[in-house]
Motif scaffolding. Structure first.
Motif: not given
Length: 441
Positions: A91-104
């Motif tokens: 929720x707070x870090x853009x890098x992990x937000x990007x990972x979450x949107x990359x699917x599997x």
């Protein structure tokens, strides 16, 4: 009774479901056996386990493994902590937000980070755990430094094995494996708690014991209602007819917003903070009378000051966790992209504001109910219920129990309906029977 027997026969008549249930029972048996295997170099008869504070809470979740100083003493809790940290990072870090949107592929990377963080947290917690073991319980013949290192390695391996067991239950068994292990640890304390309460009351107060069981039944029903309660927002989808959109012909679905979207997390967060006042006050107890009084008040779990502060924190954290776990903007965007809209509400920003308003209205009563459930064990103790049995009248333990049982029943229900058997419930509906749900996340 015939309906129950028929349902059990139907369950074991489905080969896949039968194998999954037996696998689950086998994995649970391994988990429970491991909780009685004591760390090498420790005399279990000399252990002085703590039943108060956060240590008592951990011991409840782990079915006594913490107090037994077993190889599963930390259980699955470090993995839960790591999962919460990664969830907040997404929720707070853009890098992990990007990972979450990359699917599997993104989820696999997040799972890898979670496992690495689990090892780090387990090593830190294992060192702290060993420091809490009283010296009398440690064999004087063992080397202190070697004992600490070897115990840290064993405890870390035990946590990783519990994590593996949880994943295997999810893949090869029935229900969510991680949650199942926590539930089994809690349930394992119930027979002892019931026996302890019955012995404390004695035969002369058997009626009081029956009344307590009846009250517990209604409390469980209340928790079930809180867990299952949803607010359905109707959604209309446009249907293409002859090259133009015909709104009347569209399929009608709904967005289910849970009254308690935060689950048990607000209680866990609030409970963690409630240990701070007493801990901070302990540093100035010898110098300040006020600090000594504050420490005494917040060390008493039945005091009105403690329970009022606890309830307020739960309400605050319920709104906070709901805000970070349910995103009205994303729901509105997903609806707009899929051609859906809430009747009477414009797509886009207006839909987002409407969903946010509805979410706020249903979260407040849900937060109040959650706060009441959390302080019920303290209220039960004021009426003379033993501490062990009072823990099942509410709080984290009861919410986890209800949530895991309902989730497992939903999965069994799905198998039965898929094989054209009668479901487990003829009247009422489990969430597994709900249809026409608009997926908005």
């Amino acid at each position: 009774m015939k309906k129950l027997i028929s349902t059990i026969k139907n369950i074991f008549a489905i080969e896949d479901l039968r194998v999954r249930i037996l696998n689950t029972l086998g994995f649970i048996a391994i988990f429970r056996l491991g909780s009685f295997v004591v760390l090498p170099g420790i005399d279990p008869n000399q252990l002085k386990s703590s039943t108060n504070g956060i240590l008592g809470l951990l011991d409840t979740f782990l079915g006594g493994a913490f107090g037994n100083a077993s190889i599963f003493a930390l259980g699955i809790m470090p993995y839960i902590s790591a999962s919460i940290v990664l969830q907040l990072l997404t929720i707070a870090v853009p890098y992990f937000q990007k990972l979450q949107k990359e699917g599997e592929s993104g989820r696999k990377k997040i799972n890898q980070y979670t496992r690495v963080l689990t090892i780090a947290i387990t090593l830190a917690q294992s060192f702290a755990f060993i420091a809490t073991i009283n010296a009398e319980a440690i064999n004087p013949a063992v080397n202190t430094g070697l004992f600490t290192v070897s115990s840290m390695i064993i405890l870390t391996a035990g946590t990783m094995f519990c994590m593996w067991l949880g994943e295997k239950i999810t893949d090869k068994g029935i229900g969510n494996g991680i949650s199942m292990l926590i539930m089994i640890g809690i349930v394992s304390r119930l027979p002892g708690a019931l026996l302890g309460e019955a012995m404390a009351l004695g035969l002369g107060k058997a009626l009081i014991f029956i009344i307590e069981i009846i009250i517990l039944f209604f409390v469980v029903m209340g928790v079930v209602m809180l867990t299952q309660a949803i607010r359905r927002i109707p959604v209309q989808y446009a249907k293409q007819v002859g090259g133009s959109a015909s709104l009347e012909a569209g399929q009608r679905q709904f967005i289910p917003l849970k009254v308690n979207a935060a689950g048990v997390m607000p209680i866990i967060f609030a409970q963690s903070l409630m240990f701070l006042p007493a801990m901070v006050a302990s540093f100035w107890q010898s110098e300040s009378t006020v600090a000594s009084e504050i420490g005494a008040v917040f060390s008493d779990y039945t005091s009105w000051q403690y329970n009022l502060s606890f309830a307020v924190l739960i309400i605050v954290f319920t709104f906070f966790y709901t805000a970070i776990s349910v995103n009205p903007n994303q729901i509105a965007d997903d609806l707009k992209r899929s051609g859906g809209f809430v009747p009477g509400i414009k797509p886009g920003l207006a839909t987002s504001e409407f969903i946010d308003e509805v979410l706020t209205r249903i979260t407040f009563p849900g937060a109040l109910f959650l706060a009441v459930i959390a302080i019920l064990p303290s209220i039960a103790m004021l009426f003379g219920v033993t501490r062990e049995f009072a823990a099942f009248f509410g709080g984290t333990s009861l919410i986890i129990l209800v949530g895991v049982v309902l989730d497992t029943l939903n999965q069994i229900e799905s198998y039965l309906l898929m094989k054209h058997y009668d479901g487990m419930m003829k009247s009422g509906k489990l969430r597994g029977r709900s249809t026409n749900v608009a997926v908005a996340s």
